[in-house]
Design an enzyme around this catalytic site. Structure first.
Site, short mmCIF file in Angstrom:
data_model
loop_
_atom_site.label_atom_id
_atom_site.label_comp_id
_atom_site.label_asym_id
_atom_site.label_seq_id
_atom_site.Cartn_x
_atom_site.Cartn_y
_atom_site.Cartn_z
N GLN A 32 43.01 27.66 27.86
CA GLN A 32 42.47 26.76 26.84
C GLN A 32 42.81 25.30 27.16
OE1 GLN A 32 44.14 29.52 26.21
NE2 GLN A 32 42.71 30.83 25.07
N LYS A 112 42.33 42.15 58.40
CA LYS A 112 40.91 41.88 58.64
C LYS A 112 40.17 42.07 57.31
CE LYS A 112 37.03 43.02 61.65
NZ LYS A 112 36.05 43.19 60.57
#
Length: 665
Positions: A32, A112
């Site tokens: 917020q 990877k």
């Protein structure tokens, strides 16, 4: 504090909060509070458009402006890595490096990640360009979309970064985001993404960056390129990049021995299942940049790195039925429909059976418990049957005899595993597939058109073959669903511009079986026009370099079909280029006549393809491998040591780039 000063302050604060949240995973403020600061910045920027900054945090929210991507040539080619699948192959790589370097070295082991590759360029600490891998030589400029990815810094912090550099990495969609996205698509009855990699790649190519921003993509960066990098060590450079604000995997390790490499591989082969993103292997890189340069490259990949691919994961589930798909060439592929099963992070409901021989070899019956595997962790396939689990034997799976789409009898050509529907002129998937191939980038490259649009035009009865595209008018498509005036105009404009595509690409776009890009270029160079090609005999065709009888017969078969000749005639009337340009021979010479030349290495003045053209332009012949008949090797930087060794052994002359340019002056 003036409003301009407040804008600068807010930008700095929000960049820091983005980094803390998305890279460090250590937020200092609530969502917020972050949103409140962002709204304040947006309001102030709206009041002061003269203080606009493309790298402001507010640019991450995306835009609904529709724009076509431009292609950018990579400063450094984005080569793929050689794949290995066993400890033996890893050992062979390690031994090759050891022999070539003849000195101590370290191997950097990295996860990877299975996403879509990206290259980011920074100048003076600011992101200026983001380009996809593309074909390795050039890719799409997706800077606007990449700016919406919160884990990619728009402005660097810290110090010590080069004035200009590239950093490469992988754009990813985390598993949790992927599952949420597919649930939303299922609720809207939209096609589901097969895996996070496809979802990430598809998202990055969206024309609406506001949607890209909503998809919550992530990124890991893994390689720096440029002059004046801070360290000689690849691993050390990544640690520096982390200080500048980049998200670098903390799983990367530096290994001094082969056993340490294997320990890393074995650990992550098991633990990868617990990672929040998809992985499909381990990347091994020589750590020293100096040693990387010494090792150099092959034509396709670096000699200083390989990718170790994990073995595919298997799962056991029930076969419910077999359905069939028809591709653009008419090939019919059987698909197994399964009880849903979790496999490599995704829910699998369907798997490929490839062809009739596979079905017969598996001895499949409906209701069988089958082993499903993801080849390369992505494409599911059935690899076995648990015959001990058969209590009641269901119907034996038999390959169909007629096309599931149009009812035509299927044929199987000699020497081929697949069955084909030969009704290419009236079978819907074949028609749409041919049109999709025709409009693709490497073919006619028609902007604004894609598979969904082709399907929509087909369903509306607007197109039945590729020539129909050239009869479309803006008024025909402007009122279609999801089509506005601007989109309609762009499509018609793209179709009109495609009339300037050269003959060789038109030939490739026709989708003649076995006629890929390379064959199309050779055929176009030999026959110069569609008419000349249509009149060619088998003997004429097989005398073209690299054209064998199979390709020649396919070309003859294509032109023997009156419907294909009709399409070509309508393309001619529309203004599509069916003749090659008159070749400018004014600069052609015979300076290299009779010479067979091998190209090796990386060049400063021209690309390898440009040097190949220059060789042919001056009467020489390009050859791929060194032999006693090779006249000389045109050698750039990083020429492979094996080629150099072979050239020296055979006594073949090595010619530098500068020497070659002097030869043809």
């Amino acid at each position: 504090m003036t409003e301009i000063e407040r804008i600068d302050q807010l930008r700095e604060e929000l960049h820091r909060h983005n980094y803390n949240y998305y890279v460090l995973n250590a937020p200092e403020i609530t969502d917020q509070e972050f949103d409140k600061l962002m709204r304040e910045l947006q309001d102030l920027e709206e009041k002061h458009p003269e203080h606009r900054d493309e790298n402001s945090p507010s640019m991450r929210v995306g835009s609904d402006i529709n724009k076509n991507f431009t292609q950018v040539v990579h400063k450094y080619p984005m080569l793929s890595l050689a794949n290995t699948y066993s400890e033996t192959e890893v050992t062979e790589f390690y031994d090759r490096v050891k022999k070539s370097l003849n000195e101590d070295f370290e191997i950097c082991c990295e996860m990877k990640y299975d996403g879509t590759s990206i290259s980011l360029t920074y100048e003076n600490g600011k992101l200026v360009r983001a380009v996809t891998r593309g074909d390795g030589v050039q890719g799409d400029d997706v800077t606007g979309n990449v700016k919406t990815i919160r884990s990619i810094p728009l402005v660097l912090h810290g110090k010590g970064y080069p004035e200009t550099f590239e950093i490469r990495g992988e754009i990813l969609m985390p598993w949790v985001v992927f599952e949420e996205l597919n649930k939303e698509r299922e609720a809207r009855e939209e096609p589901l993404f097969a895996n996070p990699r496809n979802a990430a790649s598809g998202t990055l190519k969206l024309q609406n960056s506001a949607i890209v921003a909503s998809r919550k993509l992530d990124a890991y960066l893994y390689y720096l390129l440029g002059d004046n990098l801070p360290c000689d060590g690849h691993y050390e450079n990544l640690k520096e990049a982390e200080k500048w604000g980049f998200k670098i995997s903390d799983l990367t390790r530096k290994c001094k021995t082969l056993q340490e490499v294997f320990d890393f591989i074995k650990y992550w082969d098991v633990e990868r299942k617990n990672l929040p993103v998809a992985t499909d292997g381990i990347v091994l890189k020589v750590n020293s940049l100096r040693q990387q340069r010494n090792l150099g490259f092959t034509a396709k990949s670096p000699r200083w790195a390989i990718a170790y691919k994990f073995q595919a994961e298997q799962a056991l589930t029930r076969l419910n039925k077999v359905t069939y798909q028809v591709g653009r060439t008419g090939a019919v592929t059987p698909v197994a429909n399964l009880d849903p099963i979790q496999l490599s992070g995704t829910v699998v409901k369907r798997a490929s059976l490839h062809n009739a021989d596979i079905i017969e070899g598996l001895d499949l019956h409906i209701g069988d418990m089958v082993y499903v595997e993801k080849g390369g962790e992505i494409i599911p396939k059935i690899v076995g049957v648990d015959k001990d689990a058969r209590i009641m034997i269901g119907d034996k799976v038999k390959f169909i005899t007629h096309c599931p789409e149009c009812g035509s009898k299927l044929v199987r050509y000699e020497g081929e595993a697949a069955y084909y529907c030969t009704n290419d002129a009236a079978c819907p998937p074949q028609i749409k597939g041919k049109i999709e191939h025709f409009i693709s980038r490497r073919a006619m490259n028609i902007d604004g058109l894609g598979p969904e649009t082709v399907d929509q035009f087909y369903q509306e009865g607007l197109i039945r073959d590729v020539a129909d595209l050239y009869t479309l008018k803006t008024s025909d498509i402007i009122n279609l669903e999801r089509m506005g005036e601007k989109s309609a105009e762009n499509i018609i404009k793209g179709i009109e511009q495609s009339k300037e595509v050269p003959f060789e690409r038109v030939l490739f776009a026709l989708g003649i079986r076995f006629v890929g890009e390379t064959v199309a270029k050779k055929v176009a160079k030999s026959f110069k026009s569609m008419d000349a090609l249509a009149d060619a005999s088998l003997d004429n065709l097989i005398h073209v370099d690299e054209i064998g009888e199979k390709i020649a017969q396919s070309i003859l078969l294509y032109f023997a079909n009156p419907k294909n000749r009709d399409i070509i005639e309508r393309l001619r009337v529309a203004g599509v280029r069916l003749e090659a340009d008159e070749e400018d021979t004014s600069e052609h010479t015979d300076k290299l006549a009779g010479k067979s030349i091998v190209i090796s290495g990386v060049f400063a003045h021209h690309s390898r393809d440009e040097y190949k053209e220059l060789i042919e332009k001056h009467g020489g012949k390009n050859v791929g491998s060194i032999s006693s008949k090779t006249s000389f090797i045109l050698a750039g930087d990083n020429m492979g040591p094996s080629k150099l060794e072979k050239a020296q052994k055979l006594g073949v002359t090595i010619v530098s780039e500068e020497e070659f340019l002097q030869m043809i002056e």
